[in-house]
Design an enzyme around this catalytic site. Sequence first.
Site, short mmCIF file in Angstrom:
data_model
loop_
_atom_site.label_atom_id
_atom_site.label_comp_id
_atom_site.label_asym_id
_atom_site.label_seq_id
_atom_site.Cartn_x
_atom_site.Cartn_y
_atom_site.Cartn_z
N GLU A 312 0.82 -1.21 0.00
CA GLU A 312 0.00 0.00 0.00
C GLU A 312 0.86 1.27 0.00
O GLU A 312 0.59 2.22 0.72
CB GLU A 312 -0.96 -0.01 1.19
N ASP A 385 -8.37 -8.90 4.05
CA ASP A 385 -8.15 -7.76 4.95
C ASP A 385 -9.23 -7.67 6.01
O ASP A 385 -10.12 -6.81 5.92
CB ASP A 385 -8.09 -6.46 4.13
N GLU A 413 -12.91 -1.76 11.90
CA GLU A 413 -12.77 -1.14 10.58
C GLU A 413 -13.85 -1.63 9.62
O GLU A 413 -14.39 -0.84 8.84
CB GLU A 413 -11.39 -1.44 10.01
#
Length: 732
Positions: A312, A385, A413
């Site tokens: 990332e 993820d 998240e």
Amino acid sequence: MSTFARLFLCLVFFASLQPAMAQTEDGYDMWLRYQPIADQTLLKTYQKQIRHLHVAGDSPTINAAAAELQRGLSGLLNKPIVARDEKLKDYSLVIGTPDNSPLIASLNLGERLQALGAEGYLLEQTRINKRHVVIVAANSDVGVLYGSFHLLRLIQTQHALEKLSLSSAPRLQHRVVNHWDNLNRVVERGYAGLSLWDWGSLPNYLAPRYTDYARINASLGINGTVINNVNADPRVLSDQFLQKIAALADAFRPYGIKMYLSINFNSPRAFGDVDTADPLDPRVQQWWKTRAQKIYSYIPDFGGFLVKADSEGQPGPQGYGRDHAEGANMLAAALKPFGGVVFWRAFVYHPDIEDRFRGAYDEFMPLDGKFADNVILQIKNGPIDFQPREPFSALFAGMSRTNMMMEFQITQEYFGFATHLAYQGPLFEESLKTETHARGEGSTIGNILEGKVFKTRHTGMAGVINPGTDRNWTGHPFVQSSWYAFGRMAWDHQISAATAADEWLRMTFSNQPAFIEPVKQMMLVSREAGVNYRSPLGLTHLYSQGDHYGPAPWTDDLPRADWTAVYYHRASKTGIGFNRTKTGSNALAQYPEPIAKAWGDLNSVPEDLILWFHHLSWDHRMQSGRNLWQELVHKYYQGVEQVRAMQRTWDQQEAYVDAARFAQVKALLQVQEREAVRWRNSCVLYFQSVAGRPIPANYEQPEHDLEYYKMLARTTYVPEPWHPASSSRVLK
């Protein structure tokens, strides 16, 4: 125990009483909530069994254990209990090691304690010099601390101390919490306020909250913390920040918690000392050795580095033509003289691969056996993820010659931030108890992490917690329960989600059975509810990109295909799902043969994973007898109904919960129900638009059309810049 230590403990005890007297319940105490035992008969029994506290030794850790017992017992037993090292009295609690306590040494516990290692402990009701005692015995001071917290937990949860005899030792070595805190105090994927670390006042002022943070973690046996974001700022390694970090390490040390730091791989270049970060360049190697020496001069027991590399946008060894092992081993060599370790994250996925699912495995498996013995791969539970449900990462079954540790996420998240109730214990348990067949039966993820399957040198588990300055640490009161479950399972991966939930409820709210049983069941279903109204049957990553809060299954126009929702669900007029069998990306081939065979077969793949691995016709017949379209709709509606059942359960608990926390959870469940309906309607309407199939008439019909929900996605969380043409309809 010295006179100074006794005075210190008395001051701690009386200071600890003040907040309880002045404040209403607000969740700050977490599960260390030492309210008097409500059952009067049981209270009198405890008061008889523990009348005195006998403490030998004078280390900061022994003093921390004594202070916790004074605080806890005085609150729970509703009478002052003060630590002393004078002549032993009848019905005393005696804590210590054979080295610092003659009383413990007199019990000749050598063989029993030896089996418990450096951090284990023994709790027992026995007699010393004909006097009735309860003992907390261990080989080390930190073992005494952990045992003291366990004894308090037994009393908080109203277990009998009569004939008490138990021992406990951690199954994993590294039990670490991760913070994604930036140096400007913004917490990435944090939903509970600013970062806990007030850099402006450090190192001169150590807020009491730092000690409470250490107490909270030590109560679970957590022995390490990474205090900064994996997307790391190089300045964290500067003298300016190392002075501040050393002060935090000093506060955590008495509680057995080591300090770790996330580092930026390009730090040598960022500091301007060399023009490269190539791990094979001798100048770079020397830079890290010198920097490690500096860190250990500030923090002699520093734990090591956590590294996010070549992921990332973060720099890594691949930028210099090197592989992950070469990068990790260079850092490991710098830390090894001091006993430090490298946690090297396996969260990698490049845009040029066919299937993101395959990324980490294909990149790391060729490196198995090439990592230094003080490198530990930190691997997320699934291949993508932290999704609401993922199959296990195939790396756990494959990397037989490499140290590995689990990375779980406690901060929500992908579970509704701090507004949704989503106890993660069932997710953790599901992952840890998964049978991988890596070495035949018994090769569970938990046993692999413990080193039982591959006999690795280092073992561990990490949890991304991301608490903040909110008074209750986590925003939603029930996010605390996931932190608790993580810590308990990091100590013992065989502990069930139900056991952890039961303990947490009793310690945090009430021991009343009429409260415990329904709320525990509510907690245990909450994760599955979150799966059902977001991504049932193996769907994944249907979120609005960036914030990961609301639904956006229609997303198809981002810079990378694997950031879009359509990449994952692959819905069309004829079917839905990602083909990862031999006729697709063949990601199933990464798993041991029994798993690959079972999951590749439509007759044996679990239905809750089916769309992870198969692209199916909408007419595919499911176990329920419904076709796939009908089953998908059913699951989305079931998720909403599960949230509504959670609301009804909580509404019945007002008599057992203080007014402030009851009202907060009630209000948040209202938000969750509203958002669950939005998820359901958005996804069902979108998939209907693709499949061209009707929503069965017996279901509650969406209030709005699909375009409404597409517009709503832009304004619900982190709104896009104002554009009247696209936003006005939503605001009507």
